[in-house]
Write a protein that holds these residues in place. Sequence first.
Motif, short mmCIF file in Angstrom:
data_model
loop_
_atom_site.label_atom_id
_atom_site.label_comp_id
_atom_site.label_asym_id
_atom_site.label_seq_id
_atom_site.Cartn_x
_atom_site.Cartn_y
_atom_site.Cartn_z
N ASN A 3 82.68 41.47 -3.30
CA ASN A 3 81.96 42.87 -3.60
C ASN A 3 80.76 42.99 -3.18
O ASN A 3 79.66 43.64 -3.93
CB ASN A 3 81.94 42.74 -5.33
CG ASN A 3 83.39 42.66 -5.88
OD1 ASN A 3 84.39 43.01 -5.29
ND2 ASN A 3 83.65 41.95 -6.87
N LYS A 179 74.14 54.16 -2.50
CA LYS A 179 75.43 54.40 -3.21
C LYS A 179 75.82 52.78 -3.88
O LYS A 179 76.08 52.46 -4.92
CB LYS A 179 76.52 54.65 -2.46
CG LYS A 179 77.99 54.79 -3.25
CD LYS A 179 79.06 55.39 -2.33
CE LYS A 179 80.39 55.12 -3.05
NZ LYS A 179 81.59 55.11 -2.06
N MET A 180 75.61 51.84 -2.83
CA MET A 180 75.86 50.53 -3.13
C MET A 180 74.76 50.05 -4.07
O MET A 180 75.19 49.20 -4.93
CB MET A 180 75.81 49.61 -1.98
CG MET A 180 77.11 49.83 -0.95
SD MET A 180 76.96 48.91 0.57
CE MET A 180 77.46 47.36 -0.01
N ARG A 182 73.42 51.86 -6.47
CA ARG A 182 73.65 52.33 -7.85
C ARG A 182 74.76 51.68 -8.34
O ARG A 182 74.81 51.55 -9.81
CB ARG A 182 73.82 53.93 -7.57
CG ARG A 182 72.91 54.81 -7.46
CD ARG A 182 73.27 56.31 -7.73
NE ARG A 182 73.91 56.71 -6.55
CZ ARG A 182 73.56 57.26 -5.34
NH1 ARG A 182 72.49 57.07 -4.79
NH2 ARG A 182 74.63 57.64 -4.47
N GLU A 183 75.71 51.35 -7.62
CA GLU A 183 77.14 50.60 -8.00
C GLU A 183 76.68 49.17 -8.75
O GLU A 183 77.40 48.70 -9.59
CB GLU A 183 78.16 50.62 -6.98
CG GLU A 183 78.66 52.01 -6.73
CD GLU A 183 79.74 51.86 -5.61
OE1 GLU A 183 79.82 50.46 -4.85
OE2 GLU A 183 80.05 52.75 -5.22
N GLN A 184 75.66 48.60 -8.35
CA GLN A 184 75.03 47.53 -8.77
C GLN A 184 74.39 47.56 -9.87
O GLN A 184 74.30 46.46 -10.60
CB GLN A 184 74.28 46.75 -7.48
CG GLN A 184 74.35 45.18 -7.49
CD GLN A 184 73.59 44.66 -6.31
OE1 GLN A 184 72.50 45.39 -5.96
NE2 GLN A 184 74.00 43.63 -5.70
N GLU A 185 73.70 48.58 -10.35
CA GLU A 185 73.23 48.88 -11.48
C GLU A 185 73.89 48.54 -12.69
O GLU A 185 74.82 49.20 -12.82
CB GLU A 185 72.22 50.05 -11.56
CG GLU A 185 71.05 50.05 -10.47
CD GLU A 185 70.58 51.63 -10.45
OE1 GLU A 185 71.03 52.51 -11.24
OE2 GLU A 185 69.57 51.74 -9.69
N GLU A 187 75.29 49.16 -16.44
CA GLU A 187 75.46 50.57 -16.94
C GLU A 187 74.71 50.53 -18.38
O GLU A 187 74.39 49.65 -18.94
CB GLU A 187 76.82 50.91 -17.26
CG GLU A 187 77.86 51.19 -16.00
CD GLU A 187 79.17 51.09 -16.33
OE1 GLU A 187 79.29 51.91 -17.48
OE2 GLU A 187 80.11 51.14 -15.77
#
Length: 189
Positions: A3, A179-180, A182-185, A187
Amino acid sequence: MNNGKLNLRENVWNVPNVLTMVRMALIPVYWALMLKGFKMYALIVYITASLTDLADGYIARKYNLITDFGKLMDPTADKLMVVSVMLSHVLTGVIPVLPFAILFAKEFLMMLGAGYMLKKGVVVYAKWSGKLAQTVVVASLVLCFFSEYFSHPVHLYLIWAGVALAVHAFVYYVRMSMKMLREQEPEAA
């Protein structure tokens, strides 16, 4: 790599990674030859380095020897070799400073970004736009060795095309990196 996370425990000693290390070692050999005036031998070193790039990518994919080390060091070795060859052509007056400055700034920012992403444990993969830009720049730099034989500056047309493609690839990498991240942050709850 899972990932997008960096695997620091992988075995890096395989043929593709050794070829990448050889490519890094060829950079001072290139400079030594150019500084002594052995332009055609320097060209042979540059072409050899470029061929090792093709070979290591092919071998890594064919035999599933892709490593995080290779994902980071392969493009780094390529960029350092290209910047070296381009700089040598700037110093000899074959290429103007501006395309070199743009490409150098782009590569510097890419390395800073890669370092930041590495700290976050993320590797951004090379894509077709970056590979196309690299191919065009490599071809233009080979032509630079023969620029004195051209009636038109074909090498300069190609170098500017390569720089434009490299800037396009840079924009892609910045967007993909954002983008990567942001996806790692995590929620918000």
